[in-house]
Enzyme design. Structure first.
Site, PDB file in Angstrom:
ATOM      1  N   LYS A 196      -9.224  10.833   4.643  1.00 26.66           N
ATOM      2  CA  LYS A 196      -7.758  10.815   4.529  1.00 26.66           C
ATOM      3  C   LYS A 196      -7.199   9.502   5.092  1.00 26.66           C
ATOM      4  O   LYS A 196      -6.349   8.837   4.474  1.00 26.66           O
ATOM      5  CB  LYS A 196      -7.170  12.011   5.286  1.00 26.66           C
ATOM      6  CG  LYS A 196      -5.705  11.897   5.622  1.00 26.66           C
ATOM      7  CD  LYS A 196      -4.825  11.972   4.398  1.00 26.66           C
ATOM      8  CE  LYS A 196      -3.443  11.466   4.685  1.00 26.66           C
ATOM      9  NZ  LYS A 196      -2.503  11.723   3.657  1.00 26.66           N
ATOM     10  N   ARG A 203      -4.790   1.152   1.097  1.00 30.58           N
ATOM     11  CA  ARG A 203      -3.544   0.634   0.519  1.00 30.58           C
ATOM     12  C   ARG A 203      -2.878  -0.358   1.466  1.00 30.58           C
ATOM     13  O   ARG A 203      -2.387  -1.402   1.044  1.00 30.58           O
ATOM     14  CB  ARG A 203      -2.571   1.792   0.232  1.00 30.58           C
ATOM     15  CG  ARG A 203      -2.579   2.215  -1.216  1.00 30.58           C
ATOM     16  CD  ARG A 203      -1.774   3.450  -1.448  1.00 30.58           C
ATOM     17  NE  ARG A 203      -0.447   3.207  -2.036  1.00 30.58           N
ATOM     18  CZ  ARG A 203      -0.242   2.792  -3.271  1.00 30.58           C
ATOM     19  NH1 ARG A 203      -1.258   2.522  -4.051  1.00 30.58           N
ATOM     20  NH2 ARG A 203       0.987   2.636  -3.738  1.00 30.58           N
ATOM     21  N   CYS A 250       3.138   7.129   6.546  1.00 31.05           N
ATOM     22  CA  CYS A 250       1.703   7.292   6.265  1.00 31.05           C
ATOM     23  C   CYS A 250       0.982   5.954   6.350  1.00 31.05           C
ATOM     24  O   CYS A 250       0.204   5.728   7.271  1.00 31.05           O
ATOM     25  CB  CYS A 250       1.541   7.929   4.899  1.00 31.05           C
ATOM     26  SG  CYS A 250       2.514   9.433   4.758  1.00 31.05           S
TER      27      CYS A 250
HETATM   28  N1  SAJ Z   1       4.011  -0.684  -0.976  1.00 30.40           N
HETATM   29  C1  SAJ Z   1       3.931  -2.052  -1.142  1.00 30.40           C
HETATM   30  N2  SAJ Z   1       3.124  -2.541  -2.126  1.00 30.40           N
HETATM   31  C2  SAJ Z   1       2.424  -1.723  -2.961  1.00 30.40           C
HETATM   32  C3  SAJ Z   1       2.504  -0.318  -2.771  1.00 30.40           C
HETATM   33  C4  SAJ Z   1       3.314   0.166  -1.769  1.00 30.40           C
HETATM   34  O1  SAJ Z   1       4.561  -2.844  -0.426  1.00 30.40           O
HETATM   35  O2  SAJ Z   1       1.723  -2.249  -3.841  1.00 30.40           O
HETATM   36  C5  SAJ Z   1       4.842  -0.141   0.100  1.00 30.40           C
HETATM   37  C6  SAJ Z   1       5.939   0.790  -0.387  1.00 30.40           C
HETATM   38  O3  SAJ Z   1       7.066   0.058  -0.821  1.00 30.40           O
HETATM   39  C7  SAJ Z   1       6.205   1.601   0.860  1.00 30.40           C
HETATM   40  C8  SAJ Z   1       4.818   1.729   1.480  1.00 30.40           C
HETATM   41  O4  SAJ Z   1       4.035   0.697   0.903  1.00 30.40           O
HETATM   42  O5  SAJ Z   1       7.063   0.914   1.759  1.00 30.40           O
HETATM   43  C9  SAJ Z   1       4.144   3.078   1.271  1.00 30.40           C
HETATM   44  O6  SAJ Z   1       4.362   3.551  -0.039  1.00 30.40           O
HETATM   45  P1  SAJ Z   1       3.251   4.308  -0.916  1.00 30.40           P
HETATM   46  O7  SAJ Z   1       3.839   4.652  -2.213  1.00 30.40           O
HETATM   47  O8  SAJ Z   1       1.984   3.512  -0.955  1.00 30.40           O
HETATM   48  O9  SAJ Z   1       2.856   5.621  -0.089  1.00 30.40           O
HETATM   49  P2  SAJ Z   1       3.601   6.813   0.697  1.00 30.40           P
HETATM   50  O10 SAJ Z   1       3.639   6.440   2.145  1.00 30.40           O
HETATM   51  O11 SAJ Z   1       4.880   7.223   0.067  1.00 30.40           O
HETATM   52  O12 SAJ Z   1       2.519   8.006   0.447  1.00 30.40           O
HETATM   53  C10 SAJ Z   1       1.131   7.771   0.792  1.00 30.40           C
HETATM   54  C11 SAJ Z   1       0.255   8.191  -0.412  1.00 30.40           C
HETATM   55  N3  SAJ Z   1      -1.106   7.702  -0.198  1.00 30.40           N
HETATM   56  C12 SAJ Z   1      -1.778   7.021  -1.140  1.00 30.40           C
HETATM   57  O13 SAJ Z   1      -1.295   6.717  -2.205  1.00 30.40           O
HETATM   58  C13 SAJ Z   1      -3.187   6.631  -0.804  1.00 30.40           C
HETATM   59  C14 SAJ Z   1       0.285   9.707  -0.575  1.00 30.40           C
HETATM   60  O14 SAJ Z   1      -0.635  10.115  -1.594  1.00 30.40           O
HETATM   61  C15 SAJ Z   1      -0.103  10.392   0.744  1.00 30.40           C
HETATM   62  O15 SAJ Z   1      -0.077  11.798   0.632  1.00 30.40           O
HETATM   63  C16 SAJ Z   1       0.923   9.983   1.794  1.00 30.40           C
HETATM   64  O16 SAJ Z   1       0.820   8.553   1.952  1.00 30.40           O
HETATM   65  C17 SAJ Z   1       0.567  10.687   3.113  1.00 30.40           C
HETATM   66  O17 SAJ Z   1       1.259  11.675   3.454  1.00 30.40           O
HETATM   67  O18 SAJ Z   1      -0.420  10.299   3.758  1.00 30.40           O
END
Ligand code: SAJ
Length: 423
Positions: A196, A203, A250
């Site tokens: 997890k 990411r 997260c």
């Molecule tokens: N972000 C970037 N660049 C990217 C992707 C995201 O700057 O290429 C930023 C987003 O703008 C945001 C942050 O990262 O500020 C996080 O966004 P996110 O969409 O990557 O994830 P979360 O935090 O909304 O949800 C994540 C998810 N994890 C993964 O995709 C591996 C979700 O599936 C999990 O359930 C969640 O964390 C959790 O609860 O752990």
């Protein structure tokens, strides 16, 4: 145990599949509201599904009752020193200890540092006098759903179930088969905890690579966004998107749970956190250069949420950037189609027109769908002087050909006064 963003939808899904569920939350206000038939959080489909099951298969209360299985889904925030705060998990486990009987199953869904099941949860459960693994079954089953898609992903995503022994794993997997159509992978608790954390860490590290590329490109005069787009044409490359920083509870938190347990070894993970945490300062410094000598010291911020198309501003890099800009003495006015004034007293949240009028800089901090169609015409009709800085690569530069427009493809030009004067 815990009726938040994950606990409530999970309780609903079990209830919908015919399981009798008692949803427990220590917050009396939440329970009162739910008992009145109202949900306290926003999520696609939540209200409709809740109405289907409340006061039928789903009951809610501030105190747990004897059950066959207990699922713990409480927050694990981060302390000021970046260590994990597992006290909510500990107190939820302690709350159920007097109720536990032979044959029961305890599952922790909350995201936890590696070894938490073995070192913290099991020792508390041993106080029941039940033999763990034969009389009391224990497993970690991390939630992995994306806000906005929770009810789809709860059902379809692959589920990881890691027990303290094979019997616990089997029991956990059986329970989730009630509604999960995705694969259910059976493993041990430590592997489940670590997998997890590594998903979100992957990411975070990948985004750090993209953000570091932006800084390198700024120094060398390279178009960072074109580099990423081209590199990603390779069949085995997937560089993530750079931005104003990483928000949410997260990605910006979970990597620290690994660093805490292995600080000497978690080098890339730790440096990645530093790079992503530096982005709000990088953006605020660029804004300062852009506004050097400008007549209008007002900045219109487009987007406060931590990511696109949601209303969540907690841990949002946009909020940190606004604070930095306010501290630098600018007037900052925000517009966010999903966020209202009640959510923040840091700065005014206004309509698009009010934010943009009279501003020297339009700063895009969230990739909401509403911003993608913005054109120079929309801005010029409100403000003939605005410069645009899109930190999310969400606006096509061709739509901005009549204003000074910056994104991570040309921020290196921000240093060059000549470009600023030309506008
Ligand atoms: N972000 C970037 N660049 C990217 C992707 C995201 O700057 O290429 C930023 C987003 O703008 C945001 C942050 O990262 O500020 C996080 O966004 P996110 O969409 O990557 O994830 P979360 O935090 O909304 O949800 C994540 C998810 N994890 C993964 O995709 C591996 C979700 O599936 C999990 O359930 C969640 O964390 C959790 O609860 O752990």
């Amino acid at each position: 145990m815990g009726l938040g963003y994950i606990g409530l939808p999970t309780a609903i899904m079990f209830a919908k599949s015919g399981v009798e569920v008692l949803g427990v939350d220590v917050n009396r206000k939440v329970i009162n509201k739910l008992n009145l038939g109202e949900v306290h959080i926003e999520e696609n489909g939540l209200d409709d599904f809740f109405q289907e099951v409340i006061h039928k298969n789903l009951k809610v209360s501030t105190v747990p009752e004897e059950s066959d299985a207990y699922i713990i889904s409480v927050p694990t925030p981060i302390n000021a020193d970046f260590s994990a705060n597992v006290t909510y998990v500990e107190s939820a486990v302690k709350m159920i200890v007097p109720l536990l009987r032979s044959g029961n199953l305890v599952i922790v869904e909350s995201t936890i540092p590696p070894r938490t099941i073995d070192d913290i949860v099991c020792p508390i459960l041993e106080s029941t006098g039940l033999k763990l693994g034969t009389e009391l079954f224990v497993a970690h089953c991390p939630e992995r759903v994306l806000p906005g898609r929770i009810f789809i992903e709860l059902v379809e995503n692959t589920r990881i179930v890691g027990g303290i022994n094979p019997a616990s794993t089997k029991k956990g997997a059986e329970l989730y088969r009630a509604f999960v159509t995705g694969e259910i992978i059976e493993t041990d608790a430590l592997t489940a905890e670590m997998s997890k954390l590594m998903e979100n860490t992957y990411r975070d590290v990948n985004i750090a690579l993209a953000n570091e590329l932006v800084k390198i490109s700024d120094k060398l005069g390279v178009k960072a966004l074109d580099v990423i787009a081209m590199a990603n044409k390779h069949p085995r490359v997937n560089i993530h998107f750079p931005g104003p920083g990483v928000g949410g509870h997260c990605l910006a938190v979970d990597p620290y749970f690994i660093v805490e347990k292995a600080p000497e070894e978690a080098v890339i993970i730790s440096r990645s956190r530093e790079i992503n945490s530096s982005m709000p300062h990088f953006v605020a410094d660029k804004c300062e250069v852009l506004l050097e000598g400008a007549k209008h010291k007002k900045i219109a911020v487009l987007g406060l949420a931590y990511k696109g198309n949601i209303d969540d501003i907690r841990e949002s890099p946009a909020m940190e950037i606004c604070e930095l800009l306010l501290n630098k003495g600018y007037q900052v006015v925000a517009h966010d189609p999903y966020v209202n004034q009640e959510q923040t007293d840091l700065l005014p949240v206004e309509s698009f027109e009010e934010a943009v009028a009279g501003s020297g800089l339009v700063l895009v901090l969230t990739d909401h769908k509403q911003f993608k169609s913005l054109t120079s015409h929309d801005l010029l009709s409100l403000n003939p002087h605005a410069i645009v800085f899109d930190t999310r690569n969400c606006i096509n530069p061709d739509q901005m050909n009549e204003v000074a427009f910056y994104n991570y493809n040309n921020i290196f030009k921000i240093k060059e006064k000549s470009v600023l004067i030309k506008r």
